[in-house]
Write an enzyme that holds these catalytic residues in place. Structure first.
Site, PDB file in Angstrom:
ATOM      1  CG  ASP A 286      -1.904   1.314   1.284  1.00 46.59           C
ATOM      2  OD1 ASP A 286      -1.520   2.417   0.983  1.00 46.59           O
ATOM      3  OD2 ASP A 286      -3.003   0.765   1.469  1.00 46.59           O
ATOM      4  CG  HIS A 287       1.319   4.559  -2.993  1.00 47.89           C
ATOM      5  ND1 HIS A 287      -0.093   4.229  -3.470  1.00 47.89           N
ATOM      6  CD2 HIS A 287       1.246   5.823  -2.801  1.00 47.89           C
ATOM      7  CE1 HIS A 287      -0.400   5.397  -3.570  1.00 47.89           C
ATOM      8  NE2 HIS A 287       0.180   6.498  -3.283  1.00 47.89           N
TER       9      HIS A 287
ATOM     10  CG  HIS B 283      -4.268   4.419  -0.471  1.00 46.33           C
ATOM     11  ND1 HIS B 283      -3.368   3.467  -0.434  1.00 46.33           N
ATOM     12  CD2 HIS B 283      -4.529   4.720  -1.682  1.00 46.33           C
ATOM     13  CE1 HIS B 283      -2.963   3.348  -1.928  1.00 46.33           C
ATOM     14  NE2 HIS B 283      -3.970   4.127  -2.360  1.00 46.33           N
TER      15      HIS B 283
HETATM   16  C1  BG6 Z   1      -3.832   5.283  -5.944  1.00 48.80           C
HETATM   17  C2  BG6 Z   1      -5.232   5.485  -6.469  1.00 48.80           C
HETATM   18  O1  BG6 Z   1      -3.765   4.131  -5.110  1.00 48.80           O
HETATM   19  O2  BG6 Z   1      -3.605   6.423  -5.336  1.00 48.80           O
HETATM   20  C3  BG6 Z   1      -5.399   6.887  -7.431  1.00 48.80           C
HETATM   21  O3  BG6 Z   1      -5.433   4.524  -7.228  1.00 48.80           O
HETATM   22  C4  BG6 Z   1      -5.009   8.028  -6.608  1.00 48.80           C
HETATM   23  O4  BG6 Z   1      -6.798   7.012  -7.989  1.00 48.80           O
HETATM   24  C5  BG6 Z   1      -3.444   7.491  -5.802  1.00 48.80           C
HETATM   25  O5  BG6 Z   1      -4.992   8.998  -7.380  1.00 48.80           O
HETATM   26  C6  BG6 Z   1      -3.280   8.907  -4.971  1.00 48.80           C
HETATM   27  O6  BG6 Z   1      -2.074   8.596  -4.376  1.00 48.80           O
HETATM   28  P1  BG6 Z   1      -1.167   9.638  -3.879  1.00 48.80           P
HETATM   29  O7  BG6 Z   1       0.295   9.133  -3.491  1.00 48.80           O
HETATM   30  O8  BG6 Z   1      -0.860  10.537  -5.120  1.00 48.80           O
HETATM   31  O9  BG6 Z   1      -1.773  10.421  -2.871  1.00 48.80           O
END
Ligand code: BG6
Length: 490
Positions: A179-180, A242
């Site tokens: 989960d990044h 997230h």
């Molecule tokens: C991704 C989603 O996991 O996270 C996207 O699939 C979203 O829809 C993105 O835009 C948001 O990530 P960050 O790091 O830009 O907040």
């Protein structure tokens, strides 16, 4: 403060889906940056696999183009680029062909004892096929690590199936579910804030905290991803993973140690303590939205090319955690596309003083707020009431104590989440990855909400592009006498 680089052991990293967006936009740039700071040993290899009939020379060219597109020119030293490309190899491979694995087997066989990482940057429908392909080719032994990324299921049933499929080949301690958000520096800082300071933990509970707001607002619409996104929606795309992870880190009990199972056990307890939202209550405590067309931008349904779409690209939820620490403290979540600003923030709103000693104040006392900004401008801010200087009565106002992490640590650039996470996979550290039971527990909570939405037959509310979201979401907060914080860059 300069950052410290601890080199990892030699590894072979195999990227399935090597010509896809994730590989080009995130994985190769992250690996290049770790190469640039000499964290990756000289003989480590990156092996790209995909259906396309390229060779290594062609793939290196594609990879070079991708790095030039996604990394600022001043970071792309020609010599570094050249040395990085020497690590990059390519094998055309059809994962559904049982005879298609020979070349990979031979290549990995050159270093039989090293760490092997298999990154599945492909659709989850291929996870099982690849896991079994690796096993049949004799490539899934103890040193092997499998990395997968969302969508990890569409609901509880499919998530269980997916876990069972990859789990039939790889043991849980070899599976890295990314989960990044967990790789973002500020998210890790949340744990530092809570568990490396004695200041906050005694007030981190229902006695001192009024409520918590978690906002992940995006200014862009779904754009060309409309077709894919319409099958998913904000709940599956952002909340199930997230935002639930952020709630876990905010609300969990202190783990006995900062290691994978201790942290993940505590996160799981939070997920299990979430008050289920079903039937009418699910409708009352959630708001779904879709953005309308702006003066020069299409509406959500136009971008999704689905005029009758009921998919939400905005969602707000009031969440309750049923345990001693958090009873009576609502956690409000909201996320959406095409909102006023691009901002991801956690705001912990403290209770007001129990008694005001200052008599007739011209401005009321505001709640103290600790806000943790994930992006942009990662940092912390604590809003405190202070006295305005000078005579003219006792006037109070809210003053921010502000820490911008990039300035404070003089890092210049905050590392991308994938840089940290990829190196953690090589190191064998699963602390910042989701365990299978966490993913399932999150779906268990999400499923009944989505069922209530579809059973109700109602449509998402609409909201103006570049606004704060649907008015129903403001009304949801107002019912408990609270207000959303403004969606704005600091
Ligand atoms: C991704 C989603 O996991 O996270 C996207 O699939 C979203 O829809 C993105 O835009 C948001 O990530 P960050 O790091 O830009 O907040």
């Amino acid at each position: 403060m300069t950052s410290v680089v601890i080199p990892v052991n030699p590894f072979d990293l195999v990227i399935f889906g090597a010509t896809g967006d994730l590989a080009m936009r995130k994985l190769l740039p992250a690996l290049f940056r770790r190469h640039a700071v000499a964290q990756i040993p000289e003989d480590a290899r990156i092996i790209g696999l995909s259906l396309s009939n390229h060779n290594t020379k062609k793939y290196r060219q594609l990879a070079t183009d991708a790095l030039k597109k996604h990394i600022p020119a001043d970071e792309l030293d020609a010599e570094l680029l050249e040395s990085f490309m020497q690590r990059v190899h390519y094998i055309p491979n059809d994962v559904t062909d049982p005879n298609g694995w020979t070349e990979l087997v031979d290549m990995l066989g050159e270093f039989p004892d090293r760490i092997r990482v298999y990154y599945l940057a492909v659709s989850p429908s291929f996870f099982g096929v690849i896991a079994h392909g690796l096993s049949n080719a004799g490539l899934s032994d103890g040193k092997a690590r499998l990395v997968v990324e969302k969508p990890l299921g569409h609901d509880l049933k499919s998530a269980k199936q997916l876990n069972a499929e990859i789990g039939s080949v790889f043991e849980e301690h070899c599976i890295y579910r990314i989960d990044h958000y967990l790789g973002k520096e500020t998210v890790q800082n949340l744990m530092a804030l809570r568990f490396a300071n004695a200041l906050f933990e005694p007030i981190w509970n229902s006695q001192s905290i009024d409520h918590v707001q978690i906002t992940a607002a995006e200014s862009l619409g779904v754009g060309t991803r409309g077709g894919y996104y319409d099958n998913s929606g904000a709940m599956r795309d952002m909340v199930q993973n997230h935002l639930m992870q952020l709630i876990c880190l905010l609300a969990m009990e202190p783990p006995h140690a900062f290691n994978a199972d201790a942290v993940r056990d505590e996160k799981l307890k939070v997920l299990r303590a979430l008050r289920p939202l079903k039937g009418h209550e699910a409708l009352e405590k959630t708001v779904r939205g879709q953005y309308l067309a702006g003066s020069d931008s299409p509406s959500y349904v136009d971008e999704a090319k689905n005029p009758g779409s009921t998919t939400e690209c905005y969602v707000a939820i009031e969440v309750e955690i049923e345990n001693w620490r958090w009873a009576g403290v609502p956690f409000y979540l909201r996320t959406g596309k095409k909102l006023r600003s691009q901002v991801t923030e956690i705001a912990v709103v403290f209770k007001k003083p129990p008694h005001i000693v200052f008599g007739n104040l011209s401005t009321p006392i505001s709640n103290n707020v600790l806000s943790i900004r994930l992006q942009p401008d990662e940092g912390l801010e604590l809003e405190l009431m202070t006295k305005e200087p000078g005579p003219g009565g006792f006037r109070l106002h809210s003053t921010p104590l502000d820490v911008a992490f990039a300035d404070e640590h003089q890092t210049g650039r905050m590392p991308d989440a994938y840089e940290r996470l990829l190196m953690d996979v090589v190191r064998g550290d699963q602390t910042l990855f989701m365990r299978g039971d966490e993913v399932e527990a999150a779906w268990e909570w999400i499923d009944p909400i989505m069922e209530s939405w579809s059973r109700s037959g109602t449509r998402p509310e609409t909201y103006d592009s570049n606004s704060e979201g649907p008015t129903a979401s403001v009304e949801m907060m107002a019912r408990s006498g609270r207000r959303w914080r403004k969606i704005q860059n600091s």
